[in-house]
Design a protein around this motif. Structure first.
Motif, PDB file in Angstrom:
ATOM      1  N   PHE A   1     -68.762  -6.242 -29.289  1.00 55.79           N
ATOM      2  CA  PHE A   1     -69.124  -6.324 -28.075  1.00 55.79           C
ATOM      3  C   PHE A   1     -70.643  -6.571 -27.720  1.00 55.79           C
ATOM      4  CE2 PHE A   1     -64.782  -4.012 -26.942  1.00 55.79           C
ATOM      5  CZ  PHE A   1     -64.294  -5.060 -26.353  1.00 55.79           C
TER       6      PHE A   1
ATOM      7  N   ALA B   1     -72.638  -9.668 -25.722  1.00 60.13           N
ATOM      8  CA  ALA B   1     -73.240  -9.490 -24.598  1.00 60.13           C
ATOM      9  C   ALA B   1     -74.317 -10.552 -24.172  1.00 60.13           C
ATOM     10  CB  ALA B   1     -73.832  -8.017 -24.399  1.00 60.13           C
TER      11      ALA B   1
ATOM     12  N   ARG C   1     -72.416 -16.407 -26.748  1.00 57.42           N
ATOM     13  CA  ARG C   1     -71.109 -16.903 -26.519  1.00 57.42           C
ATOM     14  C   ARG C   1     -71.117 -18.429 -26.757  1.00 57.42           C
ATOM     15  NH1 ARG C   1     -71.925 -12.916 -22.566  1.00 57.42           N
ATOM     16  NH2 ARG C   1     -71.580 -14.593 -20.904  1.00 57.42           N
TER      17      ARG C   1
ATOM     18  N   ALA D   1     -58.464  -5.982 -25.226  1.00 56.43           N
ATOM     19  CA  ALA D   1     -58.415  -6.435 -23.864  1.00 56.43           C
ATOM     20  C   ALA D   1     -56.932  -6.507 -23.341  1.00 56.43           C
ATOM     21  CB  ALA D   1     -58.924  -7.732 -23.277  1.00 56.43           C
TER      22      ALA D   1
ATOM     23  N   ASP E   1     -75.863 -11.875 -16.489  1.00 57.46           N
ATOM     24  CA  ASP E   1     -74.315 -12.613 -15.859  1.00 57.46           C
ATOM     25  C   ASP E   1     -73.306 -11.353 -15.978  1.00 57.46           C
ATOM     26  OD1 ASP E   1     -72.594 -13.487 -18.498  1.00 57.46           O
ATOM     27  OD2 ASP E   1     -74.577 -13.176 -19.053  1.00 57.46           O
TER      28      ASP E   1
ATOM     29  N   LEU F   1     -70.189 -11.323 -17.260  1.00 56.19           N
ATOM     30  CA  LEU F   1     -69.311 -11.210 -18.641  1.00 56.19           C
ATOM     31  C   LEU F   1     -70.459 -10.521 -19.504  1.00 56.19           C
ATOM     32  CD1 LEU F   1     -66.635 -11.687 -19.971  1.00 56.19           C
ATOM     33  CD2 LEU F   1     -67.423 -14.113 -20.573  1.00 56.19           C
ATOM     34  N   SER F   2     -71.766 -10.855 -19.668  1.00 54.67           N
ATOM     35  CA  SER F   2     -72.437  -9.995 -20.536  1.00 54.67           C
ATOM     36  C   SER F   2     -72.741  -8.595 -20.230  1.00 54.67           C
ATOM     37  CB  SER F   2     -74.010 -10.873 -20.478  1.00 54.67           C
ATOM     38  OG  SER F   2     -73.965 -12.110 -20.984  1.00 54.67           O
TER      39      SER F   2
ATOM     40  N   PHE G   1     -69.457  -6.904 -21.585  1.00 50.55           N
ATOM     41  CA  PHE G   1     -69.574  -6.725 -22.855  1.00 50.55           C
ATOM     42  C   PHE G   1     -70.461  -5.729 -23.216  1.00 50.55           C
ATOM     43  CE2 PHE G   1     -67.834 -11.208 -23.619  1.00 50.55           C
ATOM     44  CZ  PHE G   1     -66.622 -10.848 -24.153  1.00 50.55           C
ATOM     45  N   ALA G   2     -71.729  -5.606 -22.855  1.00 49.92           N
ATOM     46  CA  ALA G   2     -72.790  -4.518 -22.981  1.00 49.92           C
ATOM     47  C   ALA G   2     -72.109  -3.331 -22.742  1.00 49.92           C
ATOM     48  CB  ALA G   2     -73.869  -4.782 -22.348  1.00 49.92           C
TER      49      ALA G   2
ATOM     50  N   LEU H   1     -69.094  -2.177 -22.878  1.00 40.37           N
ATOM     51  CA  LEU H   1     -67.696  -2.001 -23.574  1.00 40.37           C
ATOM     52  C   LEU H   1     -68.418  -1.757 -25.090  1.00 40.37           C
ATOM     53  CD1 LEU H   1     -65.181  -4.700 -22.576  1.00 40.37           C
ATOM     54  CD2 LEU H   1     -65.405  -2.353 -21.800  1.00 40.37           C
ATOM     55  N   ALA H   2     -69.633  -2.034 -25.371  1.00 35.77           N
ATOM     56  CA  ALA H   2     -70.120  -1.731 -26.648  1.00 35.77           C
ATOM     57  C   ALA H   2     -70.321  -0.330 -27.152  1.00 35.77           C
ATOM     58  CB  ALA H   2     -71.179  -2.676 -26.754  1.00 35.77           C
TER      59      ALA H   2
ATOM     60  N   LEU I   1     -61.982  -6.387 -16.981  1.00 33.57           N
ATOM     61  CA  LEU I   1     -61.272  -6.453 -18.220  1.00 33.57           C
ATOM     62  C   LEU I   1     -60.214  -7.564 -18.266  1.00 33.57           C
ATOM     63  CD1 LEU I   1     -59.714  -2.718 -17.798  1.00 33.57           C
ATOM     64  CD2 LEU I   1     -61.454  -3.577 -19.230  1.00 33.57           C
ATOM     65  N   LYS I   2     -59.905  -8.134 -17.204  1.00 35.50           N
ATOM     66  CA  LYS I   2     -59.177  -9.287 -17.212  1.00 35.50           C
ATOM     67  C   LYS I   2     -60.032 -10.618 -17.634  1.00 35.50           C
ATOM     68  CE  LYS I   2     -55.808 -12.428 -14.581  1.00 35.50           C
ATOM     69  NZ  LYS I   2     -56.360 -13.610 -15.242  1.00 35.50           N
TER      70      LYS I   2
ATOM     71  N   VAL J   1     -62.530 -10.376 -19.831  1.00 36.21           N
ATOM     72  CA  VAL J   1     -62.602 -10.147 -21.323  1.00 36.21           C
ATOM     73  C   VAL J   1     -61.599 -10.964 -21.746  1.00 36.21           C
ATOM     74  CG1 VAL J   1     -62.746  -8.650 -22.996  1.00 36.21           C
ATOM     75  CG2 VAL J   1     -64.395  -8.306 -21.078  1.00 36.21           C
ATOM     76  N   ALA J   2     -60.380 -10.342 -21.368  1.00 37.05           N
ATOM     77  CA  ALA J   2     -58.895 -10.786 -22.122  1.00 37.05           C
ATOM     78  C   ALA J   2     -59.023 -12.386 -21.680  1.00 37.05           C
ATOM     79  CB  ALA J   2     -57.625 -10.035 -21.288  1.00 37.05           C
TER      80      ALA J   2
ATOM     81  N   TRP K   1     -61.261 -14.623 -21.496  1.00 36.94           N
ATOM     82  CA  TRP K   1     -62.483 -15.035 -22.490  1.00 36.94           C
ATOM     83  C   TRP K   1     -62.034 -15.165 -23.927  1.00 36.94           C
ATOM     84  CZ3 TRP K   1     -65.105 -13.870 -26.948  1.00 36.94           C
ATOM     85  CH2 TRP K   1     -66.100 -14.343 -27.210  1.00 36.94           C
ATOM     86  N   ALA K   2     -61.338 -13.768 -24.466  1.00 40.42           N
ATOM     87  CA  ALA K   2     -60.785 -13.920 -25.683  1.00 40.42           C
ATOM     88  C   ALA K   2     -59.815 -14.729 -26.103  1.00 40.42           C
ATOM     89  CB  ALA K   2     -60.663 -12.595 -26.262  1.00 40.42           C
TER      90      ALA K   2
END
Lengths: 112, 112
Positions: free
Chosen positions: A8, A12, A17, A82, B2, B4-5, B8-9, B11-12, B75-76, B78-79, B81-82
């Motif tokens: 994660f 970030a 990415r 996720a 941003d 999304l960053s 992610f940060a 969630l780390a 959360l959506k 992130v999902a 994106w992955a």
């Protein structure tokens, strides 16, 4: 740092990415990765080190080129993590949807 | 940073991910969230601020309790994106699978 936290943290950053997105098209050298970013090679190398430490990429052994390769494992871990929350957000969208339908019904019955 | 960053940060960190997991069961106060972690309230509050800034949780207006609520949107993201990389990792597992089948076939034909 645990694996998922490292992943994660590595994700970030929009440049990292973008590097990951580029690597889905195949292996690339540092020079090839640096080209679209208008960034110095040391700056790109730093990003690659973060991605490599998180296991998101691996580097070839050829000392001169060391092409970067995307590794699928950590990305799958993020998706799995996720995905566990899908039920939650689908639920919350359902609730919003029900609420909007309710409002619409009220407006319709007011019109009648 | 941003969106999304920032997500992610946030969630780390395993504690913050544990708080998110707890909040899928429903809203909770800082005290309720702190209980299972053997952490001070200020330490938990700090984690909650990171989660709130990233939009992963919202806090109630009641000044005394300010219950925390999980927000589904990030959360959506992130999902989603992955999920874009699913084809990539399924591909790489397919390649491994093909390679293993190839080895097996060679061994079978050597036995014959």
């Amino acid at each position: 740092m645990d694996q998922l936290s490292a992943t994660f943290a590595a994700l970030a950053d929009p440049t990292r990415r973008a590097i990951i997105a580029r690597l889905t098209a195949g292996e690339a050298t540092v020079n090839e990765l640096a080209a679209p970013f208008d960034m110095s090679l040391p700056a790109v190398s730093k990003h690659l080190k973060v991605l490599e430490r998180a296991g998101l990429i691996s580097r070839g052994r050829n000392a001169q080129w060391r092409p970067c390769k995307l590794e699928a494992g950590p990305l799958k871990e993020v998706a799995d993590w996720a995905e566990r929350y899908r039920q939650f957000w689908e639920g919350s969208f359902d609730r919003l949807d029900n609420y909007l339908k309710e409002i619409q019904q009220k407006e319709t019955s007011n019109d009648a």
